[in-house]
Design a protein around this motif. Sequence first.
Motif, PDB file in Angstrom:
ATOM      1  N   TYR A   1       0.796  -1.217   0.000  1.00 45.44           N
ATOM      2  CA  TYR A   1       0.000   0.000   0.000  1.00 45.44           C
ATOM      3  C   TYR A   1       0.832   1.272   0.000  1.00 45.44           C
ATOM      4  CZ  TYR A   1      -3.785  -3.205   1.038  1.00 45.44           C
ATOM      5  OH  TYR A   1      -4.687  -4.220   0.976  1.00 45.44           O
ATOM      6  N   ASN A   2       2.130   1.164   0.190  1.00 42.50           N
ATOM      7  CA  ASN A   2       2.986   2.358   0.185  1.00 42.50           C
ATOM      8  C   ASN A   2       4.285   2.028  -0.536  1.00 42.50           C
ATOM      9  OD1 ASN A   2       1.638   4.449   2.115  1.00 42.50           O
ATOM     10  ND2 ASN A   2       1.491   2.482   3.179  1.00 42.50           N
TER      11      ASN A   2
ATOM     12  N   LYS B   1      -1.850   4.229  -1.175  1.00 47.07           N
ATOM     13  CA  LYS B   1      -3.307   4.263  -1.082  1.00 47.07           C
ATOM     14  C   LYS B   1      -3.698   3.782   0.299  1.00 47.07           C
ATOM     15  CE  LYS B   1      -3.888  -0.316  -3.213  1.00 47.07           C
ATOM     16  NZ  LYS B   1      -4.590  -1.060  -4.273  1.00 47.07           N
ATOM     17  N   PRO B   2      -4.785   4.305   0.837  1.00 45.75           N
ATOM     18  CA  PRO B   2      -5.231   3.853   2.146  1.00 45.75           C
ATOM     19  C   PRO B   2      -5.642   2.393   2.090  1.00 45.75           C
ATOM     20  CG  PRO B   2      -6.259   5.923   1.548  1.00 45.75           C
ATOM     21  CD  PRO B   2      -5.594   5.396   0.325  1.00 45.75           C
ATOM     22  N   TYR B   3      -5.684   1.799   3.284  1.00 45.77           N
ATOM     23  CA  TYR B   3      -6.065   0.401   3.380  1.00 45.77           C
ATOM     24  C   TYR B   3      -7.523   0.213   2.948  1.00 45.77           C
ATOM     25  CZ  TYR B   3      -7.006  -4.191   5.320  1.00 45.77           C
ATOM     26  OH  TYR B   3      -7.358  -5.500   5.474  1.00 45.77           O
TER      27      TYR B   3
ATOM     28  N   THR C   1     -10.572   0.793  -9.470  1.00 45.07           N
ATOM     29  CA  THR C   1     -11.672   0.191  -8.719  1.00 45.07           C
ATOM     30  C   THR C   1     -11.537   0.480  -7.245  1.00 45.07           C
ATOM     31  OG1 THR C   1     -10.455  -1.883  -8.504  1.00 45.07           O
ATOM     32  CG2 THR C   1     -11.910  -1.663 -10.412  1.00 45.07           C
ATOM     33  N   SER C   2     -12.661   0.650  -6.572  1.00 43.70           N
ATOM     34  CA  SER C   2     -12.732   0.843  -5.122  1.00 43.70           C
ATOM     35  C   SER C   2     -12.059   2.127  -4.665  1.00 43.70           C
ATOM     36  CB  SER C   2     -12.114  -0.355  -4.378  1.00 43.70           C
ATOM     37  OG  SER C   2     -12.756  -1.556  -4.749  1.00 43.70           O
TER      38      SER C   2
ATOM     39  N   ASN D   1      -7.510  -1.029  -7.348  1.00 42.98           N
ATOM     40  CA  ASN D   1      -6.250  -0.743  -8.010  1.00 42.98           C
ATOM     41  C   ASN D   1      -6.014   0.743  -8.221  1.00 42.98           C
ATOM     42  OD1 ASN D   1      -8.095  -0.166  -9.967  1.00 42.98           O
ATOM     43  ND2 ASN D   1      -7.381  -1.700 -11.452  1.00 42.98           N
ATOM     44  N   TYR D   2      -6.726   1.609  -7.493  1.00 42.85           N
ATOM     45  CA  TYR D   2      -6.444   3.042  -7.555  1.00 42.85           C
ATOM     46  C   TYR D   2      -5.151   3.315  -6.795  1.00 42.85           C
ATOM     47  CZ  TYR D   2      -7.584   3.466  -2.651  1.00 42.85           C
ATOM     48  OH  TYR D   2      -7.566   3.345  -1.299  1.00 42.85           O
TER      49      TYR D   2
END
Length: 764
Positions: A472-473, A502-504, A547-548, A510-511
Amino acid sequence: MKKHLKRFRVRTVTAVVAMAFAANAWAVDPFTVRDIRIEGLQRVEPGTVFASLPFRVGEQYNDEKGSAAIRALFALGLFKDVRLEVSGDVLVVIVEERPTVADVEFVGIKEFDKDTLRKALREIGLTEGRPYDQALADRAEQELKRQYINRSLYAAEVVTTVTPIERNRVNLSFTVSEGDPAKIKEIHIVGAKTFSENTLKGLFDLDTGGWLSWYTKSDRYSRTKLNGDLETLRSYYLNRGFLEFRIDSTQVAISPNKQDISITVNITEGERYVVQAVKLEGNYLGKDEEFKSLVKIRAGEPYNAEQVTDTTKAFIDYFGNFGYAFAQVEPRPEVDRVNNRVVLTLVADPSRRAYVRRVNVSGNNRTRDEVIRREFRQFEASWYDGDKIKLSRDRVDRLGFFKEVNVETVDVPGAPDQVDLNISVVEKPTGSLQLGAGFSSAEKLGISAAVKQENAFGSGNYFGLEINTSKYNRTLVLNTVNPYFTPDGISRAFDIYHRMSKPYDDQGGNYSLSTSGVGLRFGVPFTETDTVYFGSSIERTAINPGTSIPAAYLEYAQRFGYASYSIPLAVGWARDDRDSTLAPTSGKYQRVSGEWGLLGDARYLRANLQYQQYIPLTRRFTLALNGELGLGKGLSGRPFPVFKNFYSGGLGSVRGFEQGTLGPRDVTGATIGGARKLTLNAEVITPFPGAGNDRTLRLFGFVDAGNVYGEHEKFDMSTMRASVGLGLSWLSPVGPLRLAAAIPVRKFAGDRIQKVQFQIGTSF
């Protein structure tokens, strides 16, 4: 005696001496040397032999000169036999060279590094290519045995083997049977009345062993360690009023099998004395009241040798501030044994004022002289100033390039008013390869790495490359710092970075959020511990849809665009007076930094405040406090940019929660951080149980609290998350390691827990 061929042979020193008593039998009539020939040389240059002879061609030869020549050639240590032959008026020097060492090998050695041993032998002249000397080999064997004894390996046996090989060479082999180390089975302190034996033995680094002895080796006897423990014992009593305490004797007994050691210390406590009064005598430069304020000894309290030492040192240091480098302060106790009272008189002699002639630097094999000298505040050809010298030493130590920094004041022969300052340093590795990992139920294992060089090419400049491959980072940062960009100490830092994060979220969208930029910062020192920073950078931040994607990110992108350019201005202030940056036990670290998005698409203010305090509770325990506050606000009618939000949770904030998962969430449930952050930490740090007073291995208990809030939310203590736990800090052979296990004590529904975290690095 006729001048036909006459010869004499000298094989040993005894023969040389005997020759003096048989002059008639060996005598050669004096003659003028027409020629000198040398036979038997293999490696030694003929010039070496000629230079040692006490006569030359054309000079007269006699028996006295012959004996002197033989002694001189033997003294070279290059020959095992020397003969002089006279043929007519020609002198023939016949030599037999010592064999040279072809190879030195160690067999069976585990306790020592072989390269270190070879270096030690090289320093005494026993190494490849040098003439073999049996005396040096015997000396090396005895020294090796002594080193094994110092490590409690009393059963160690050393056998030296000399193997002749071709071309008059030998191979030298030291075969060692190390055996098992002798361990301390008993320690007794006889004569203790006021304090229990267990209390006194607890002061010792040596002990009878424990479950951690494999690491500390505290159950191995060492005379050096025992002497240190005895001094600790002596200080313990002297600091508690036992002015006449003494150690009567120390017995160290080893069992017949050389495996068990028993130590017995016999002491006499004496009576406890209370300080009745403290008086000053001598020359205090008319500043008696100022010196009295430095007195740490208090009347009515038990005599404390440490307070006496601290007071005399404070007096001497204060004299040094006025240029009196040779001041002496003598404590003279007047003991009243009837009433167990003591009157302490401090007698001062400032001696003469001095100035510093030269500042000499040694031990810096890698670091350039100027890197050390530019930290000095005591200048050459200036009056000696104790405060400036101490400050200079501390500034050099704070560089972080050295394990030891020592300053010695040396008299200048023939100049009673001059001194030289000798600064000796012991360098340490300043490059690091750091690896980090964290366990969680979602990411399982996240890896980060960083390569840093704090003293690039010995210049004092910093170079760093940081890479994070977390799910995520992801980070790539390159930065350099020149701490003396100007001669006045203004620093310059240059950064190039790319971060994608991206935040958890549970759905695995996949943004991503990516930030790329380049920055330039300067640091201006205003005092010895205060520095102001300012600079700017050019950034591009992109919200990459997928997505998401969190609703907050999508809303911001739709209103202000998916890509934002900004030129933030940054300013900050830092103060650091900690006694160590690696394992501090006292001092403070304070930092305030601000960022103003003045130009570009994003308009905002962002500030961060941090305060750290280290408080020594006892000789073994340290209290560490940390507080951090983050504040952000949007400008020009815009909200605070979501990509500048603060995050909390995990290492460096609130342990026990997954990294960066605390704070506000949007309608999709994704953690988006916030414009406000508060973190509070408290640790009690102590050497690890069983590790003695070793501060490289430390245990700490901690309490963490913190949370992140939105731009328009107030700090609400009722929503703060909190955790408690235990941690381990170890300056291991492969680098600093930090392990923490935490249990959340205040958590809310939806919080993501991360109970175990660790970080380890290695140096090169």
